[in-house]
Design a protein around this motif. Sequence first.
Motif, short mmCIF file in Angstrom:
data_model
loop_
_atom_site.label_atom_id
_atom_site.label_comp_id
_atom_site.label_asym_id
_atom_site.label_seq_id
_atom_site.Cartn_x
_atom_site.Cartn_y
_atom_site.Cartn_z
N VAL A 168 0.83 -1.19 0.00
CA VAL A 168 0.00 0.00 0.00
C VAL A 168 0.87 1.25 0.00
O VAL A 168 1.97 1.26 0.56
CB VAL A 168 -0.98 0.03 1.21
N LYS A 169 0.37 2.29 -0.64
CA LYS A 169 1.08 3.57 -0.69
C LYS A 169 0.70 4.37 0.55
O LYS A 169 -0.47 4.70 0.76
CB LYS A 169 0.70 4.31 -1.97
N PHE A 170 1.68 4.68 1.37
CA PHE A 170 1.47 5.35 2.66
C PHE A 170 0.71 6.66 2.51
O PHE A 170 -0.13 7.00 3.33
CB PHE A 170 2.82 5.58 3.35
N GLU A 171 0.98 7.41 1.46
CA GLU A 171 0.36 8.72 1.28
C GLU A 171 -1.14 8.65 1.05
O GLU A 171 -1.84 9.64 1.18
CB GLU A 171 1.03 9.47 0.11
N ASN A 172 -1.67 7.47 0.73
CA ASN A 172 -3.10 7.32 0.42
C ASN A 172 -3.89 6.61 1.51
O ASN A 172 -5.03 6.25 1.29
CB ASN A 172 -3.28 6.55 -0.89
N ILE A 173 -3.26 6.36 2.67
CA ILE A 173 -3.94 5.59 3.70
C ILE A 173 -3.87 6.27 5.06
O ILE A 173 -3.08 7.19 5.26
CB ILE A 173 -3.34 4.16 3.85
N VAL A 174 -4.70 5.81 5.97
CA VAL A 174 -4.64 6.16 7.38
C VAL A 174 -4.19 4.89 8.10
O VAL A 174 -4.74 3.82 7.87
CB VAL A 174 -6.03 6.59 7.91
N VAL A 175 -3.17 5.01 8.97
CA VAL A 175 -2.67 3.87 9.72
C VAL A 175 -3.03 4.08 11.18
O VAL A 175 -2.86 5.17 11.72
CB VAL A 175 -1.14 3.71 9.56
N ASN A 176 -3.53 3.02 11.83
CA ASN A 176 -4.02 3.15 13.20
C ASN A 176 -3.91 1.80 13.88
O ASN A 176 -3.68 0.79 13.25
CB ASN A 176 -5.48 3.63 13.17
N LEU A 177 -4.13 1.80 15.21
CA LEU A 177 -4.26 0.55 15.94
C LEU A 177 -5.73 0.21 16.04
O LEU A 177 -6.55 1.10 16.28
CB LEU A 177 -3.67 0.66 17.35
N LYS A 178 -6.07 -1.06 15.85
CA LYS A 178 -7.46 -1.48 15.94
C LYS A 178 -7.87 -1.58 17.40
O LYS A 178 -7.24 -2.27 18.19
CB LYS A 178 -7.66 -2.83 15.25
N LEU A 179 -8.92 -0.89 17.75
CA LEU A 179 -9.46 -0.93 19.11
C LEU A 179 -10.50 -2.03 19.20
O LEU A 179 -11.10 -2.38 18.20
CB LEU A 179 -10.06 0.43 19.47
N PRO A 180 -10.79 -2.64 20.32
CA PRO A 180 -10.34 -2.28 21.66
C PRO A 180 -9.03 -2.92 22.07
O PRO A 180 -8.39 -2.46 23.01
CB PRO A 180 -11.47 -2.78 22.56
N ASP A 181 -8.59 -3.99 21.40
CA ASP A 181 -7.39 -4.68 21.87
C ASP A 181 -6.09 -4.02 21.43
O ASP A 181 -5.07 -4.18 22.07
CB ASP A 181 -7.40 -6.15 21.45
N SER A 182 -6.12 -3.26 20.34
CA SER A 182 -4.95 -2.53 19.83
C SER A 182 -3.77 -3.44 19.53
O SER A 182 -2.64 -3.02 19.64
CB SER A 182 -4.55 -1.42 20.80
N LEU A 183 -4.03 -4.66 19.12
CA LEU A 183 -2.95 -5.58 18.80
C LEU A 183 -2.69 -5.67 17.29
O LEU A 183 -1.71 -6.25 16.87
CB LEU A 183 -3.25 -6.99 19.34
N ASN A 184 -3.58 -5.08 16.49
CA ASN A 184 -3.43 -5.09 15.05
C ASN A 184 -3.15 -3.68 14.56
O ASN A 184 -3.80 -2.73 14.96
CB ASN A 184 -4.71 -5.59 14.37
N VAL A 185 -2.15 -3.57 13.68
CA VAL A 185 -1.90 -2.31 12.99
C VAL A 185 -2.74 -2.39 11.72
O VAL A 185 -2.60 -3.32 10.93
CB VAL A 185 -0.41 -2.11 12.65
N ILE A 186 -3.64 -1.44 11.55
CA ILE A 186 -4.57 -1.47 10.43
C ILE A 186 -4.40 -0.24 9.56
O ILE A 186 -3.79 0.75 9.96
CB ILE A 186 -6.03 -1.57 10.91
N CYS A 187 -4.96 -0.30 8.37
CA CYS A 187 -5.00 0.87 7.50
C CYS A 187 -6.29 0.85 6.69
O CYS A 187 -6.94 -0.18 6.55
CB CYS A 187 -3.79 0.91 6.57
N TRP A 188 -6.68 2.00 6.22
CA TRP A 188 -7.78 2.12 5.27
C TRP A 188 -7.49 3.31 4.40
O TRP A 188 -6.73 4.20 4.76
CB TRP A 188 -9.13 2.19 5.96
N SER A 189 -8.07 3.34 3.22
CA SER A 189 -7.78 4.42 2.28
C SER A 189 -8.46 5.71 2.73
O SER A 189 -9.49 5.68 3.39
CB SER A 189 -8.24 4.06 0.87
#
Length: 83
Positions: free
Chosen positions: A12-33
Amino acid sequence: MLIRSQDKTALVKFENIVVNLKLPDSLNVICWSLQDAQRSGGYFILGEYSTKAKAMKVLDMIQKAYVNGHIDYQMPVDGSVEV
């Protein structure tokens, strides 16, 4: 900057996404466009980690890579992340 998912199945192209931790456990690094940011549930898992501290460390590593001008970043496996 390009980010390759932990399982190597996505690039994925970093400039086109939002990167975050998935709540509530915050164990997954997620992204969405950015185009789909308003849509709920449309995220993609970039990496999975055993602790929130490791997931936060990976976010720090992505930020550092971006600030230092790297053109690519490979999401690390859980065992290689030291906190």
